[in-house]
Design an enzyme around this catalytic site. Structure first.
Site, mmCIF file in Angstrom:
data_model
loop_
_atom_site.group_PDB
_atom_site.id
_atom_site.type_symbol
_atom_site.label_atom_id
_atom_site.label_comp_id
_atom_site.label_asym_id
_atom_site.label_seq_id
_atom_site.Cartn_x
_atom_site.Cartn_y
_atom_site.Cartn_z
ATOM 1 N N ASP A 1 2.359 2.084 3.377
ATOM 2 C CA ASP A 1 3.348 1.160 3.959
ATOM 3 C C ASP A 1 4.765 1.590 3.626
ATOM 4 O OD1 ASP A 1 1.080 -0.454 4.272
ATOM 5 O OD2 ASP A 1 1.554 -1.654 2.490
ATOM 6 N N HIS B 1 0.886 -1.178 0.000
ATOM 7 C CA HIS B 1 0.000 0.000 0.000
ATOM 8 C C HIS B 1 0.921 1.225 0.000
ATOM 9 C CE1 HIS B 1 -2.318 -2.910 2.509
ATOM 10 N NE2 HIS B 1 -3.417 -2.333 2.087
HETATM 11 C C1 XUL Z 1 -7.373 -6.350 5.213
HETATM 12 C C2 XUL Z 1 -6.658 -6.832 4.022
HETATM 13 C C3 XUL Z 1 -5.832 -5.824 3.303
HETATM 14 C C4 XUL Z 1 -5.876 -5.961 1.830
HETATM 15 C C5 XUL Z 1 -5.172 -4.878 1.080
HETATM 16 O O1 XUL Z 1 -8.107 -7.317 5.862
HETATM 17 O O2 XUL Z 1 -6.709 -7.990 3.699
HETATM 18 O O3 XUL Z 1 -4.536 -5.931 3.766
HETATM 19 O O4 XUL Z 1 -5.304 -7.174 1.428
HETATM 20 O O5 XUL Z 1 -5.649 -3.625 1.412
#
Ligand code: XUL
Ligand code: CO
Length: 435
Positions: free
Chosen positions: A102, A99
């Site tokens: 991150d 993300h």
């Molecule tokens: C949350 C989840 C996230 C997604 C990406 O439960 O799984 O980490 O994979 O935003």
């Protein structure tokens, strides 16, 4: 070279008899299974967030991990990137996922945040070139910052929608430039805390508009990866609109988007939706929607999305059954959306988690391949439905018979169906022979 993983060396395959806790016992990337290298089947990825950004907090206590990049702004983000690529190399894993938040600290404005993300993106580009590590997918975090507390695309305030659009544009473009193979949308806040302040119909329209915009932009910039929606029924919101695969499909169809998007299915999310992991895979595959997997497991007693590493080879074998039957995941893969427990403080713990996870996937893959090669499982399934291949069954499915004509046949041919065993236990035992 940082000294974070000092004393640890590259993890290698040593075979199932190995007692080395820092070796793979089943994951042997070059081994051919069902005609393909194991690594090309699994396409494993490391999640930047759980591995490098998570701090070991839980709802009752904060940070337990001690990482040298915490609280150090962009300098910390650069060190984190350094360590991340060392980790990909140590585990010999070909992909990673991230993300925006991150990888780089958020700034005071969208422009500043996006610039930080791009600066680290430039570092990624160089490191990817040097190491051959690839990006499975990128995504924007549209759920942690308080501006998103009432949703991103589904926020009652269009300014929040716009801000989210600005964030996604940046990460989608970066994902494209880094050769990312997918782009993920997980709508953690796209839902509600209470219906009392929520117009669900309005929010569905907003969510569809957002998705249309993302798809259009992906096309405009020439991104040929897959756009993936990751279903989850709740948590952090009380109710999330992308509840499960079937709900997502219905939503996409309603807005004419079912051909544009696939699903990223997460083990723990399937359980939260009251399903099994293989249920979600079976449904997605039958709809042509099985794009990628977030591999993990939940603690089934706590009831939370605990994001633990997978360790159930039987469950993984059933997952791989559907994946192999549809000819693989294509551009998708297995992202470890999993984190070590908050007492697992050491750098080596990050390795143990992923090693166990990858070995579990490898066992599942081999089990499913053997089950399919044996053939009896598929033969029994086909046999159960064989009546539909010819005669009246075939004509019914082809729409050649009306309700009255079918009823007439029952009378004319004296049809009186005799129940047959579903042989569940027989099938369970059959599957277990291969796991
Ligand atoms: C949350 C989840 C996230 C997604 C990406 O439960 O799984 O980490 O994979 O935003
Ligand atoms: Co996930």
């Amino acid at each position: 070279m940082s000294d974070f993983f000092k004393g640890l060396s590259k993890v290698k395959y040593e075979g199932s008899e190995s007692k080395n806790p820092l070796a793979y016992r089943h994951y042997n990337k070059d081994e051919i299974v069902a005609g393909k290298r194991m690594e090309d089947h699994i396409r494993p990825a490391i999640a930047y967030w759980h591995t490098f950004a998570a701090e070991g907090g839980d709802p009752f206590g904060g940070r337990t991990f001690d990482r040298p990049w915490y609280d150090k702004g962009m300098e910390g983000a650069k060190l984190k990137a350094e360590v991340a690529f060392e980790f990909f190399d140590l585990l010999d894993v070909p992909f990673f996922c991230f993300h925006d938040v991150d990888i780089a600290p958020e700034g005071a404005t969208l422009a500043e945040s996006n610039k930080n993300v791009r600066e680290i993106g430039d570092i990624f580009a160089k490191k990817m070139e040097q190491t051959g590590t690839k990006l499975l997918w990128g995504t924007a975090n549209l759920f942690s910052n308080r501006r998103y507390m009432a949703g991103a695309a589904t926020n009652p305030d269009p300014d929040v929608f716009a801000y989210a659009a600005g964030q996604v544009k940046n990460v989608l473009e970066l994902t494209h430039e880094l050769g990312g193979q997918n782009y993920v949308l997980w709508g953690g806040r796209e839902g509600y805390e209470t219906l009392l302040n929520t117009k669900v119909g309005h929010e569905a329209d907003q969510m569809a508009r957002f998705l249309h915009l993302v798809i259009d932009h992906a096309k405009k910039i020439g991104f040929d990866g897959t756009i993936l929606i990751e279903p989850k029924p709740q948590e952090p919101s009380k109710h999330q609109y992308d509840f499960d695969v079937a709900t997502v499909y219905g939503f996409l169809q309603r807005y004419g988007l079912e051909k544009e998007v696939k699903c990223n299915i997460e083990v723990g999310h399937a359980f939260l939706a009251g399903h099994s992991f293989e249920h979600e895979l079976a449904i997605a595959s039958s709809l042509g929607m099985l794009g990628s997997v977030d591999a993990n497991r939940n603690d089934l007693q706590s009831g939370w999305d605990t994001d633990q590493f997978p360790n159930n080879a039987g469950e993984m074998a059933l997952a791989f059954y559907y994946i192999l039957k549809q000819g693989g995941l294509g551009k998708g893969g297995f992202n470890f959306d999993a984190k070590v427990r908050r007492q697992s403080l050491d750098p080596a713990d990050l390795l143990y988690g992923h090693i166990g996870g990858l070995d579990t996937l490898a066992r599942g893959l081999k089990g499913a391949a053997a089950l399919i090669a044996d053939g009896e499982f598929d033969r029994l399934l086909d046999e159960r439905y064989a009546g539909w291949d010819s005669g009246m069954g075939k004509d019914i499915l082809a729409g050649k018979l009306s309700l009255a004509e079918i009823a007439d046949r029952v009378h004319a041919e004296n049809i009186n169906p005799q129940p047959r065993s579903g042989r569940q236990e027989y099938l369970e035992n059959l599957v277990n022979r291969f796991v």
